[in-house]
Design a protein around this motif. Structure first.
Motif, PDB file in Angstrom:
ATOM      1  N   THR A 194       0.837  -1.193   0.000  1.00 41.53           N
ATOM      2  CA  THR A 194       0.000   0.000   0.000  1.00 41.53           C
ATOM      3  C   THR A 194       0.875   1.248   0.000  1.00 41.53           C
ATOM      4  N   VAL A 195       0.445   2.244  -0.742  1.00 42.92           N
ATOM      5  CA  VAL A 195       1.099   3.549  -0.700  1.00 42.92           C
ATOM      6  C   VAL A 195       0.131   4.555  -0.101  1.00 42.92           C
ATOM      7  N   TYR A 196       0.697   5.589   0.485  1.00 45.65           N
ATOM      8  CA  TYR A 196      -0.098   6.586   1.179  1.00 45.65           C
ATOM      9  C   TYR A 196       0.260   7.981   0.688  1.00 45.65           C
ATOM     10  N   LEU A 197      -0.686   8.871   0.847  1.00 45.41           N
ATOM     11  CA  LEU A 197      -0.438  10.284   0.600  1.00 45.41           C
ATOM     12  C   LEU A 197      -0.962  11.049   1.814  1.00 45.41           C
ATOM     13  N   GLN A 198      -0.047  11.547   2.609  1.00 48.03           N
ATOM     14  CA  GLN A 198      -0.407  12.379   3.761  1.00 48.03           C
ATOM     15  C   GLN A 198      -0.494  13.820   3.279  1.00 48.03           C
ATOM     16  N   MET A 199      -1.630  14.425   3.496  1.00 47.24           N
ATOM     17  CA  MET A 199      -1.857  15.795   3.041  1.00 47.24           C
ATOM     18  C   MET A 199      -2.122  16.678   4.248  1.00 47.24           C
ATOM     19  N   ASP A 200      -1.268  17.636   4.461  1.00 48.61           N
ATOM     20  CA  ASP A 200      -1.396  18.568   5.579  1.00 48.61           C
ATOM     21  C   ASP A 200      -1.595  19.991   5.065  1.00 48.61           C
ATOM     22  N   SER A 201      -2.027  20.848   5.943  1.00 45.79           N
ATOM     23  CA  SER A 201      -2.242  22.253   5.591  1.00 45.79           C
ATOM     24  C   SER A 201      -3.053  22.382   4.307  1.00 45.79           C
ATOM     25  N   LEU A 202      -4.129  21.650   4.257  1.00 42.34           N
ATOM     26  CA  LEU A 202      -4.935  21.626   3.044  1.00 42.34           C
ATOM     27  C   LEU A 202      -5.580  22.978   2.760  1.00 42.34           C
ATOM     28  N   LYS A 203      -5.715  23.250   1.475  1.00 37.26           N
ATOM     29  CA  LYS A 203      -6.285  24.509   1.001  1.00 37.26           C
ATOM     30  C   LYS A 203      -7.502  24.201   0.140  1.00 37.26           C
ATOM     31  N   PRO A 204      -8.411  25.145   0.011  1.00 35.88           N
ATOM     32  CA  PRO A 204      -9.570  24.911  -0.860  1.00 35.88           C
ATOM     33  C   PRO A 204      -9.163  24.518  -2.283  1.00 35.88           C
ATOM     34  N   GLU A 205      -8.062  25.040  -2.768  1.00 44.91           N
ATOM     35  CA  GLU A 205      -7.619  24.708  -4.127  1.00 44.91           C
ATOM     36  C   GLU A 205      -7.081  23.280  -4.249  1.00 44.91           C
ATOM     37  N   ASP A 206      -6.972  22.572  -3.143  1.00 37.66           N
ATOM     38  CA  ASP A 206      -6.603  21.155  -3.190  1.00 37.66           C
ATOM     39  C   ASP A 206      -7.819  20.261  -3.463  1.00 37.66           C
ATOM     40  N   THR A 207      -8.978  20.863  -3.517  1.00 38.58           N
ATOM     41  CA  THR A 207     -10.195  20.096  -3.789  1.00 38.58           C
ATOM     42  C   THR A 207     -10.121  19.463  -5.171  1.00 38.58           C
ATOM     43  N   ALA A 208     -10.288  18.153  -5.218  1.00 39.67           N
ATOM     44  CA  ALA A 208     -10.168  17.405  -6.476  1.00 39.67           C
ATOM     45  C   ALA A 208     -10.469  15.941  -6.209  1.00 39.67           C
ATOM     46  N   ILE A 209     -10.559  15.203  -7.291  1.00 42.55           N
ATOM     47  CA  ILE A 209     -10.536  13.746  -7.176  1.00 42.55           C
ATOM     48  C   ILE A 209      -9.067  13.322  -7.237  1.00 42.55           C
ATOM     49  N   TYR A 210      -8.674  12.511  -6.288  1.00 43.56           N
ATOM     50  CA  TYR A 210      -7.291  12.060  -6.209  1.00 43.56           C
ATOM     51  C   TYR A 210      -7.205  10.613  -6.672  1.00 43.56           C
ATOM     52  N   TYR A 211      -6.246  10.368  -7.562  1.00 39.70           N
ATOM     53  CA  TYR A 211      -6.077   9.050  -8.142  1.00 39.70           C
ATOM     54  C   TYR A 211      -4.703   8.482  -7.801  1.00 39.70           C
ATOM     55  N   CYS A 212      -4.688   7.209  -7.578  1.00 42.04           N
ATOM     56  CA  CYS A 212      -3.452   6.460  -7.443  1.00 42.04           C
ATOM     57  C   CYS A 212      -3.187   5.772  -8.779  1.00 42.04           C
ATOM     58  N   ALA A 213      -1.921   5.700  -9.167  1.00 42.10           N
ATOM     59  CA  ALA A 213      -1.579   5.077 -10.434  1.00 42.10           C
ATOM     60  C   ALA A 213      -0.269   4.326 -10.312  1.00 42.10           C
ATOM     61  N   ALA A 214      -0.110   3.320 -11.150  1.00 44.43           N
ATOM     62  CA  ALA A 214       1.107   2.515 -11.178  1.00 44.43           C
ATOM     63  C   ALA A 214       1.675   2.496 -12.583  1.00 44.43           C
ATOM     64  N   SER A 215       2.993   2.565 -12.648  1.00 51.18           N
ATOM     65  CA  SER A 215       3.659   2.554 -13.944  1.00 51.18           C
ATOM     66  C   SER A 215       4.743   1.488 -13.975  1.00 51.18           C
ATOM     67  N   THR A 216       4.662   0.646 -14.985  1.00 52.53           N
ATOM     68  CA  THR A 216       5.741  -0.318 -15.220  1.00 52.53           C
ATOM     69  C   THR A 216       6.730   0.241 -16.228  1.00 52.53           C
ATOM     70  N   LEU A 217       6.515   1.497 -16.607  1.00 49.44           N
ATOM     71  CA  LEU A 217       7.292   2.126 -17.681  1.00 49.44           C
ATOM     72  C   LEU A 217       8.221   3.215 -17.168  1.00 49.44           C
ATOM     73  N   ARG A 218       8.443   3.233 -15.867  1.00 45.05           N
ATOM     74  CA  ARG A 218       9.364   4.188 -15.264  1.00 45.05           C
ATOM     75  C   ARG A 218       8.884   5.634 -15.387  1.00 45.05           C
ATOM     76  N   ALA A 219       7.586   5.813 -15.456  1.00 46.59           N
ATOM     77  CA  ALA A 219       7.058   7.176 -15.526  1.00 46.59           C
ATOM     78  C   ALA A 219       7.204   7.874 -14.184  1.00 46.59           C
ATOM     79  N   VAL A 220       7.156   9.179 -14.207  1.00 45.99           N
ATOM     80  CA  VAL A 220       7.161   9.959 -12.967  1.00 45.99           C
ATOM     81  C   VAL A 220       5.950  10.873 -12.949  1.00 45.99           C
ATOM     82  N   ALA A 221       6.009  11.977 -13.668  1.00 49.95           N
ATOM     83  CA  ALA A 221       4.955  12.984 -13.577  1.00 49.95           C
ATOM     84  C   ALA A 221       3.985  12.964 -14.753  1.00 49.95           C
TER      85      ALA A 221
END
Length: 123
Positions: A78-105
């Motif tokens: 399992t991977v986690y994303l700890q989000m602190d000091s949240l702002k209204p502009e952080d409002t979104a749908i958050y997705y987890c993704a996996a890459s076997t192709l060495r992708a980053v961003a």
């Protein structure tokens, strides 16, 4: 069939915190690149943070540095994303993704995606 299941989203006030989880099956999170992305209404999907291929490095979008932290529990696959000091502009749908192709961003480099979890930050 690879599955990524996100959880932990919800409604939080500005300044608050949330921790998102992404549980993987049929894929080892420590052996692949794992990324968190988000998509707000009317906007393109954007990279938030993640682990590079084989989990050797962590990467963050500039606007998330210092507020968001990625981590991983290999025993739980399992991977986690700890989000602190949240702002209204952080409002979104958050997705987890996996890459076997060495992708980053680049989201086009990710093979597998979760269903997403909604994060809403109220002002």
């Amino acid at each position: 069939q690879v599955q990524l299941v996100e959880s932990g989203g919800g409604l939080v006030q500005a300044g608050g915190s949330l921790r998102l989880s992404c549980a993987a099956s049929r894929l080892t999170v420590s052996s692949n690149a794992m990324g968190w992305f988000r998509q707000a209404p009317g906007k393109e999907r954007e990279f938030v943070a993640g682990f590079g291929w084989r989990g050797r490095d962590t990467y963050y979008a500039d606007s998330m540095k210092g507020r968001f932290t990625v981590s991983r529990d290999n025993a739980k696959n399992t991977v986690y994303l700890q989000m602190d000091s949240l702002k209204p502009e952080d409002t979104a749908i958050y997705y987890c993704a996996a890459s076997t192709l060495r992708a980053v961003a680049d989201p086009s480099g990710y093979n597998y995606w979760g269903q997403g979890t909604q994060v809403t930050v109220s002002s």
